[in-house]
Each structure stands twice: as C-alpha cells, then as structure tokens.
Design an enzyme around this catalytic site. Structure first.
Site, short mmCIF file in Angstrom:
data_model
loop_
_atom_site.label_atom_id
_atom_site.label_comp_id
_atom_site.label_asym_id
_atom_site.label_seq_id
_atom_site.Cartn_x
_atom_site.Cartn_y
_atom_site.Cartn_z
N GLU A 133 -1.62 1.17 0.04
CA GLU A 133 -0.63 1.19 -0.66
C GLU A 133 -0.77 1.24 -2.84
O GLU A 133 -2.25 0.38 -2.55
CB GLU A 133 0.31 0.61 -0.84
CG GLU A 133 1.34 -0.17 -1.31
CD GLU A 133 2.07 -1.71 -1.93
OE1 GLU A 133 2.35 -1.80 -0.44
OE2 GLU A 133 2.65 -2.31 -2.82
N GLU A 138 3.22 -2.49 -12.16
CA GLU A 138 4.47 -3.27 -11.31
C GLU A 138 4.99 -3.81 -12.67
O GLU A 138 4.03 -4.44 -13.83
CB GLU A 138 4.14 -3.92 -10.09
CG GLU A 138 4.30 -3.58 -8.90
CD GLU A 138 3.41 -4.55 -8.01
OE1 GLU A 138 4.50 -4.26 -7.50
OE2 GLU A 138 2.40 -3.93 -7.92
#
Length: 251
Positions: A133, A138
């Site tokens: 990932e 974020e």
C-alpha cells in the site's frame, strides 16, 4: 478529459521522449467516467465491516458529483448516519513505476479522514498487506496542518514505521498538489513540489518492497475509525473533498 498520449519535446532539432501519460482526468464531464473509475459501496460488511478500521461511513455513488471541472466527494451526517464516497481505478487503470499527481482541496473538521492512496492490483490473490500500500496523502481533521505519507507492506503495516508527518501551515487553505514518484529504487512524496518523504530501503526484500508489480489508485473520505476518530464533530458536516485533476505519467 481522458488522455492516453506520449509527449515528445523537440528543441533545436533534437527530439526526446519525455513523459508518457498513462491516465489523466480533469473531470470536465457531467458524471464520473466509469470506463476508468469504480465505486466502492457500502460499509465493507460482511467481509470487512468498517473497512477494516472501524470506520463509520457508508459509501454511496450518490455522494460523488462533477461540477465546473471538479470532482466532489461529499461527506454527510443525516439521521444519525454518515455517508461518503470511495472511487478506485482497480482493474481499469494500473501501472508499475511512474508519477501520480493530484490537485485537491481537503475537507476539514474533527472526524474526517480524506486520502489519496494506491494498492497492489494483486490484492485479491495475495491479500493485504502482502500486496503493498502507498499512501500518497492522508489527513485527519483532529490534527490540523498535518500531512501523513506512509507505506504499508508485510515488513511493517497498520501503525507502520514507514511513515512521515509533515507540518504544513496552509494545508487546509485552498488547493494543493500532491505528488508520488515511484521508481525501482525509491518512492518519494511531494506537496506543491516540495519533497516531504522518501522511502528507499537499502536492502529490498519481498517483505519491505512489494512495489514491483502494478498498483491502482484510490480516492476517498472516511469518517472516524482507528485513525480518523474516535471522536467525530457532527456540526462540521457536510464536507467536500474536491479534486481538480488526476494525472499518472511514466518516463
């Protein structure tokens, strides 16, 4: 506009191939182009309730709309329920090595968790975190002015050690450009062309470097959860994650 082109730069009679555009979307239409994008729907149940992170939102295609050349992901709290949206390019647009550039404006407030990230296209066969990932960006509303960039893999996942928190005073103000450059040697992250993090393990193994296979792109806004929560300020809604464009190139 969707483009798949190869650009060449010719100067003083010398021509060289520069960047091949693998995928580009400026969201100029009336609806999301599902030739390239998928909707993840629901709350992850029964296989992955709360999307594996105790998230509170229910994903709906109705929370995505295009307006004036922008993609909007709308997050709402209505009748005690949170709704939002998650779009992916899984099985439609995927690539190995290259640069992803996204210009976006963040939703804000306690409890929102917008993200721009990638997963290995082989996730259905090898599972997570073995597929790898890449978290380009974020943001959690409970930590204003803070950008997270992270890598998850078999060697470190969940509360990964391969992560960087960057303080950016104007992060919530207007649009910013988020860039991830992925080569066989390193993965680098930039915001507004300023380098914020580089991941380049000296000894690359199957566990710490699954980044040798195709990955696909994901854009979403979660609510609450292990990272964005646990508290959610219901007075902040509705909020919108607004995307100006997405561009994926290879050199």
């Amino acid at each position: 506009m969707i483009k798949q082109l190869t650009y060449s730069l010719c100067l003083f009679f010398t021509c060289a191939v520069s960047a091949q555009i693998v995928f580009e979307d400026h969201f100029d239409g009336d609806t999301l182009n599902t030739t390239y994008w998928n909707f993840d729907l629901g709350n992850g149940c029964p296989e992955l309730c709360g999307w594996g992170n105790n998230e509170l939102q229910y994903y709906s295609a109705e929370n995505v709309f295009l307006k004036n050349g922008y993609l909007h992901i709308k997050t709402q709290h209505v009748n005690g329920k949170y709704t939002s949206a998650k779009i992916t390019t899984k099985q439609k647009v995927f690539f190995t090595y290259g640069t992803v550039e996204v210009r976006a404006k963040l939703p804000v407030g306690q409890g929102v968790w917008p993200a721009i990230w990638l997963l290995g296209e082989n996730i259905d066969t090898v599972g997570w975190p073995h597929c790898g990932e890449i978290d380009m960006m974020e943001y959690v509303g409970k930590e204003p002015q803070t950008l997270y960039t992270s890598l998850h893999n078999t060697a470190s996942f969940g509360n990964t050690i391969n992560s960087k928190k960057t303080h950016i005073p104007d992060l919530e103000e207007g649009f910013h450009t988020y860039t991830m450059q992925w080569t066989k040697d390193a993965i680098t992250f930039k915001i507004d062309n300023t380098l914020v993090y580089t991941y380049a393990p000296a000894q690359k193994t199957k566990a710490n470097w699954p980044y040798i296979s195709p990955f696909y792109l994901i854009i979403n806004t979660a609510v609450g959860g292990n990272f964005g929560g646990p508290k959610v300020d219901n007075t902040i809604f509705p909020q919108e994650f607004i995307i100006d464009y997405v561009k994926i190139t290879k050199t």
